[in-house]
Enzyme design. Structure first.
Site: not given
Ligand code: FPP
Length: 248
Positions: A22, A24, A26, A39, A69, A133, A192
């Site tokens: 989580d 990315n 922000r 991301h 979601e 792995l 959470r």
């Molecule tokens: C949450 O950050 C992150 C995600 C919903 C996506 C995670 C996906 C990746 C890192 C891409 C690569 C993944 C794989 C498995 C190859 P957010 O956008 O909710 O951040 P925020 O809460 O700060 O808005």
């Protein structure tokens, strides 16, 4: 110079680590960048953490890439995420395969765009015999959806009600055959579970950090694993020494 083998950095690594990656968005916002840049940075970071899993002897890694979601996010972000995932498979699969990584998918594959379904199926097929792995990619995954799917399948298979126990349910989940996570890491500080592995997390240990996912590096991963090694896991029981102290 001693000829004894060097000590592993981590003698008691958790067998299975699951991560809610989580923060990315922000991370990007803080730098004045679009969310998708966050991301992308998160994806780069993943490469480091996968290497660290191999280094530290973690056998299973489960990653929350896209939840049931997350379809509610703006269209450009959803499609952007799908394209990033496609890109990861195109550019990283060869190296992952060489490293001995097996890719598994958990969630509803058939609801994903056709181009991504095809790529994911190819990755599962290519890496199916690898043993070093196992990475479970939770993509279009939700814990409640997983349980509903399991119940529906049990009913279709005519499983008798009296024979349903935890082992039977576990066998009907997307994670069938994978041990429950020992440690769940959540970055960016939220407290959470967000519909992630809600059945499997029953006795998992948690490590929550304010660090945003793109900044969660090898050193902090190692700290999380070291902290896990200090935890006293009782699985709802008491330590036998305490019991003997009181009753023996
Ligand atoms: C949450 O950050 C992150 C995600 C919903 C996506 C995670 C996906 C990746 C890192 C891409 C690569 C993944 C794989 C498995 C190859 P957010 O956008 O909710 O951040 P925020 O809460 O700060 O808005």
């Amino acid at each position: 110079m001693s000829d004894s083998p060097s000590q592993p950095i981590l003698p008691h690594a958790p067998q299975h680590v699951a991560i809610i990656m989580d923060g990315n968005g922000r991370w990007a916002l803080k730098r004045g960048l679009p969310r998708l840049a966050g991301h992308k940075a998160g994806t780069e970071n993943l490469r480091r953490i996968i290497k660290a899993c191999v280094e530290f002897g973690v056998r299973y890694l489960t990653l929350y890439a896209f939840s049931t979601e997350n379809w509610g996010r703006p269209k450009e972000e959803v499609l952007g995420l799908m394209r990033i995932l496609e890109d990861v498979i195109d550019h990283e699969l060869k190296e992952l395969h060489e490293q001995g990584v097996q890719i598994r998918h958990i969630g509803k594959l058939e609801q994903l765009p056709a181009f991504l379904q095809e790529k994911v199926r190819g990755a599962l097929q290519t890496t199916r015999n690898n043993q070093k792995l196992t990475i479970n990619i939770a993509l279009n995954y939700g814990g409640r959806d997983e349980i509903i799917h399991a119940v529906q399948q049990m009913i279709r298979d005519g499983v008798p009600a009296e024979s349903v126990d935890s082992e039977v349910v576990s066998r009907y989940l997307y994670t069938a055959g994978v041990p429950d996570p020992d440690l769940i890491i959540r970055t960016s500080g939220e407290l959470r579970i967000s519909n992630f592995l809600i059945w499997q997390a029953a006795y998992s240990e948690w490590y929550v950090t304010p660090t945003y996912w793109p900044d969660f590096d090898r050193e902090e991963f190692l700290r999380a694993l070291q902290e896990f090694a200090q935890r006293d896991r009782r699985f709802g029981r008491v330590k036998s020494a305490e019991y003997e102290g009181k009753n023996g």
